[in-house]
Design an enzyme around this catalytic site. Structure first.
Site, PDB file in Angstrom:
ATOM      1  N   ARG A 150       0.815  -1.217   0.000  1.00 54.90           N
ATOM      2  CA  ARG A 150       0.000   0.000   0.000  1.00 54.90           C
ATOM      3  C   ARG A 150       0.849   1.268   0.000  1.00 54.90           C
ATOM      4  NH1 ARG A 150       0.156  -2.830   4.389  1.00 54.90           N
ATOM      5  NH2 ARG A 150       0.949  -1.892   6.293  1.00 54.90           N
ATOM      6  N   ASP A 171       8.670  -6.777  -6.266  1.00 51.47           N
ATOM      7  CA  ASP A 171       7.888  -7.321  -5.174  1.00 51.47           C
ATOM      8  C   ASP A 171       7.718  -8.819  -5.409  1.00 51.47           C
ATOM      9  OD1 ASP A 171       5.703  -5.886  -3.003  1.00 51.47           O
ATOM     10  OD2 ASP A 171       5.425  -7.997  -3.492  1.00 51.47           O
ATOM     11  N   ARG A 225      12.638  -0.393   7.550  1.00 54.67           N
ATOM     12  CA  ARG A 225      13.294  -0.897   8.762  1.00 54.67           C
ATOM     13  C   ARG A 225      14.795  -0.681   8.631  1.00 54.67           C
ATOM     14  NH1 ARG A 225       8.824  -1.029  10.132  1.00 54.67           N
ATOM     15  NH2 ARG A 225       7.608  -2.675  11.164  1.00 54.67           N
ATOM     16  N   GLU A 254      17.411   2.042  17.709  1.00 54.84           N
ATOM     17  CA  GLU A 254      16.888   3.382  17.916  1.00 54.84           C
ATOM     18  C   GLU A 254      16.813   3.690  19.407  1.00 54.84           C
ATOM     19  OE1 GLU A 254      13.210   3.832  15.837  1.00 54.84           O
ATOM     20  OE2 GLU A 254      14.098   3.391  13.873  1.00 54.84           O
ATOM     21  N   HIS A 277      12.375   8.607  12.932  1.00 45.35           N
ATOM     22  CA  HIS A 277      11.234   7.688  12.835  1.00 45.35           C
ATOM     23  C   HIS A 277       9.908   8.464  12.871  1.00 45.35           C
ATOM     24  CE1 HIS A 277      10.383   3.164  13.381  1.00 45.35           C
ATOM     25  NE2 HIS A 277       9.400   3.731  12.703  1.00 45.35           N
TER      26      HIS A 277
END
Length: 393
Positions: A150, A171, A225, A254, A277
């Site tokens: 999406r 993909d 990520r 993080e 982030h």
């Protein structure tokens, strides 16, 4: 029904729960508090701050806990394996932040291309720098999107419509109706001026091999990520100017809380743009995410809806087992289901699902999804059940 919102929730999400008749509790519990009290709640909703451990899940399973919701996309902070072992469904809210993350990817592309963060920083320090910060334009360049779900599809729309970019996609399950031109990974790396990662998970998507296949002027954008890039290989490639630059919103490690130090080695380099982030950190995304998680949790608690579940199929089709349907018209009175189930069980037929709705005053139509086809003999037995009007298969 009662839900614990351990990391809080926007007012709009609270309203969805209230309209469904579900009580909410927004008091923050620490680990010990969760273990002690989670069994009192039918559902637990968290963001990224609360880590839902096996210990918490086991305590909840001994009590009323039925479902855990993550108000967002990633659910690394939830022990999904433990939840599955104890029959607890885990759901996410993946759609609320789609636009926010896609827009941030564009923002990072512009920032790394036009050096605007560097200009801002120098001016804030009272230094006028212009010539050294000459950049490049996005228009008519090639964007390669790795992971075309999406967010990837939304990014493709913005890039094509807003910047006339050519968009390649890679993909493992390409959506041919997305308007993206799908190519193999090598072709995407070789031809893209910008490569945006939207895969999630913990696998390395861009490593030393991939970096050598890219243009020396290409930029990598990562809003997925930190683990999706090989940190050592990436650092070396950037330091040695083997690629154009890197703009990221995510990191392998993080800081745990606001104000904690940020120690990533990437901050040493000039050809990087870093953000903390911020992918889902918009007013709109927070509202959308809160209402989405409230809707899908309420749907499960009040009606058994598996939408957005990560440890159970949203529908039977994803289980890839052959099923058969049985249609039974009956009076809407107690005892009918028990008698139907008894006939099917005695004939060694497993019921996979049962959907039932009122079809007229005092009557209902129930659709049984079975793992075995019924025989005419079984249909005869079902028709003989008191209050059954008709049976079809």
């Amino acid at each position: 029904m009662k839900v614990l919102l351990n990391d809080g929730l926007e007012t709009q999400g609270l309203k969805v729960f209230q309209e469904a008749g579900i009580e909410t509790d927004t008091k923050k519990r620490d680990l010990n508090g969760l273990i002690a009290e989670i069994g009192q709640f039918d559902a637990l909703v968290v963001r990224s701050a609360t880590k839902v451990t096996r210990e918490i899940i086991e305590a909840g399973a001994k009590g009323k806990l039925k479902i855990i919701g993550r108000a967002g996309v990633g659910y690394d902070n939830i022990d999904v394996t433990a939840a599955s072992e104890h029959g607890i469904v885990v759901k996410i809210a993946p759609y609320g932040s789609t636009n926010a993350v896609a827009e941030l990817a564009i923002d990072l592309m512009l920032s790394i291309s036009r050096n605007t963060p560097q200009a801002h920083h120098s001016l804030k320090n009272g230094i006028w720098i212009k010539k050294k910060l000459e950049g490049t334009e996005l228009a008519y360049k090639t964007l390669g999107i790795i992971g075309c779900g999406r967010i990837g599809q939304k990014l493709a729309q913005i890039a094509k419509r807003g910047f006339d970019m050519e968009v390649f996609g890679y993909d493992i399950c390409p959506n041919q109706e997305s308007g993206i031109k799908y190519v193999n990974k090598e072709e995407l790396l070789k031809n893209s001026d910008y490569i945006s990662i939207h895969t999630g998970g913990k696998d390395i998507i861009i490593g030393e091999k991939e970096l050598t296949q890219m243009k020396s002027t290409a930029f990598i954008i990562n809003t997925s990520r930190g683990n999706n890039t090989d940190q050592t290989a990436l650092y070396n490639a950037l330091k040695e100017k083997k690629i154009g630059g890197y703009a990221t919103d995510v990191y392998k490690e993080e800081p745990k809380a606001e104000g904690d130090p940020f120690n990533d080695k990437l901050k040493e380099l000039d050809n990087v743009v870093l953000s903390s982030h911020l992918g889902a950190s918009t007013v709109e995304a927070q509202v959308e995410t809160s209402t989405e998680i409230a809707r899908v949790l309420s749907g499960y608690l009040m009606g058994g809806d598996f939408t957005n579940a990560v440890n159970a199929g949203e529908n039977i089709e994803v289980e890839e087992k052959q099923v058969f349907t049985l249609f039974i018209h009956h009076k809407d009175v107690p005892g009918v289901f028990a008698n139907i189930d008894k006939v099917l069980a005695e004939n060694n037929i497993n019921i996979r699902a049962n959907y039932s709705r009122q079809i007229n005053t005092g009557h209902a139509i129930s659709v049984y999804v079975l793992h075995h086809q019924v025989t005419p003999e079984i249909v005869t037995q079902l028709k003989a059940i008191p209050n059954v009007c008709n049976v079809k298969f």
